[in-house]
Enzyme design. Structure first.
Site, PDB file in Angstrom:
ATOM      1  CG  HIS A 104      -0.201   0.343   2.583  1.00 16.72           C
ATOM      2  ND1 HIS A 104       0.505  -0.822   3.049  1.00 16.72           N
ATOM      3  CD2 HIS A 104      -0.202   1.226   3.307  1.00 16.72           C
ATOM      4  CE1 HIS A 104       1.180  -0.568   4.254  1.00 16.72           C
ATOM      5  NE2 HIS A 104       0.954   0.762   4.428  1.00 16.72           N
ATOM      6  CG  ASP A 106       1.876   4.687   4.795  1.00 18.26           C
ATOM      7  OD1 ASP A 106       1.401   3.566   5.056  1.00 18.26           O
ATOM      8  OD2 ASP A 106       3.166   5.085   5.203  1.00 18.26           O
ATOM      9  CG  HIS A 261       4.986   0.941   3.095  1.00 18.20           C
ATOM     10  ND1 HIS A 261       4.548   1.919   2.595  1.00 18.20           N
ATOM     11  CD2 HIS A 261       4.545   0.584   4.118  1.00 18.20           C
ATOM     12  CE1 HIS A 261       3.462   2.389   3.211  1.00 18.20           C
ATOM     13  NE2 HIS A 261       3.551   1.563   4.450  1.00 18.20           N
ATOM     14  NE  ARG A 276       2.223   5.575   9.976  1.00 15.72           N
ATOM     15  CZ  ARG A 276       1.186   5.124   9.010  1.00 15.72           C
ATOM     16  NH1 ARG A 276       1.549   4.037   8.100  1.00 15.72           N
ATOM     17  NH2 ARG A 276       0.098   5.925   9.142  1.00 15.72           N
TER      18      ARG A 276
END
Ligand code: SIN
Length: 285
Positions: A104, A106, A261, A276
């Site tokens: 995907h 993000d 990723h 993150r």
């Protein structure tokens, strides 16, 4: 795209497809403008950069992320207390579900998907838990001119519905993160081009990820599926990918406008903890 063009940092390519390790930078000490200019240029060249052996607090990670632009707020997971832009990504020893376990880009389900993601390793399993990256610019370049013509002008309906919607997988999944359920964001839909132009490099890249795409504009789901499946398999074929093995203190920063990723879920019985941060992007065109 060679090592000589960097005076302050050393940039070592990680694979033939994409990615590079950056040496000679201590992120905890802060990054001056001239060094940041080189890091930013290397990031655009290689799409994902890795910094090993860093020891950074959430505040220091936030300061580095802010050099890339205004920070995004992730709508579905509670941030760390006192750090509104830092979300914990945790898989416990006894949980099965992992965050990001499928190819995907993000937050592609937003009107303005985030441009950059920074991920910092706090605890890593003794083996497994790697992240895969795929180069969407190389994948686009490798398509035939006939397929490029078919994709030219094609848009897709992006939504978080399958993952964060009212019946999305995160509602039922066993994971330790504190979720913030927001159905207005989980069920929202935005049209984005399937081939997007990078606003900083001008290069074209495939932009289509199966967890976040419902169908093509003007087509039904089952009509869209065969072409979506072809593009997914093409874009994530081994020649366009690389695999990053984390160690504690590694920080990766990837360009969601040019890569997809995939977080591997192959470390049952061990804990993995990351922080993150995402950086705001533009409306894709
Ligand atoms: C993500 O999809 O942002 C998480 C990737 C990872 O945990 O490796």
């Amino acid at each position: 795209m060679n090592e000589q063009s960097y005076g302050r940092i050393k940039v070592v390519p990680s694979s033939g497809a994409l990615g590079a390790s950056v040496e000679g930078v201590n992120l905890a000490a802060g990054v001056d403008d001239a060094t940041f200019e080189e890091i930013h240029r290397a990031w655009l060249d290689h799409h994902v950069l890795f910094f090993r052996d860093q020891r950074i607090s959430p505040a220091q990670m936030t300061a580095f992320a802010e050099q890339f632009g205004e920070l995004d707020t992730y709508p579905f997971i509670e941030p760390l207390p006192g750090h509104p832009h830092v979300i914990p990504i945790i898989k416990e020893e006894d949980t099965k579900f992992n965050f990001g376990g499928g190819w995907h880009s993000d937050m592609s389900y937003q009107e303005k998907p985030c441009k950059a993601t920074l991920l910092y390793a706090i605890q890593i399993p003794p083996r497994g838990g790697d992240t895969l990256f795929a180069n969407m610019t190389a994948a686009y370049d490798a398509l035939s001119s006939g397929m490029k013509q078919i994709l030219d002008g094609l848009k897709a309906v992006f939504t978080a519905s399958k993952v964060h919607g009212a019946s999305g997988v995160y509602r039922k999944a066993d994971h330790p993160m504190k979720m913030q359920q927001d159905d207005s964001k989980g069920e929202a839909r935005f049209l984005h081009p399937v081939v997007r132009t990078h606003p900083e490099t001008g290069r074209k890249a495939l932009y289509l990820d199966l967890p976040h795409v419902e169908r093509f504009e003007g087509m039904r789901v089952h009509e869209s599926q065969p072409l979506m499946n072809f593009l997914y398999q093409h874009a994530t074929a081994p020649p366009f990918t690389m695999r990053f093995q984390w160690t504690v203190g590694s920080l990766a920063i990837w360009d969601n406008r040019a890569v997809q990723h995939y977080a591997l879920n192959d470390y049952a019985g061990f804990r993995r903890e990351m922080n993150r941060i995402t950086v705001q992007g533009d409306v894709p065109y």
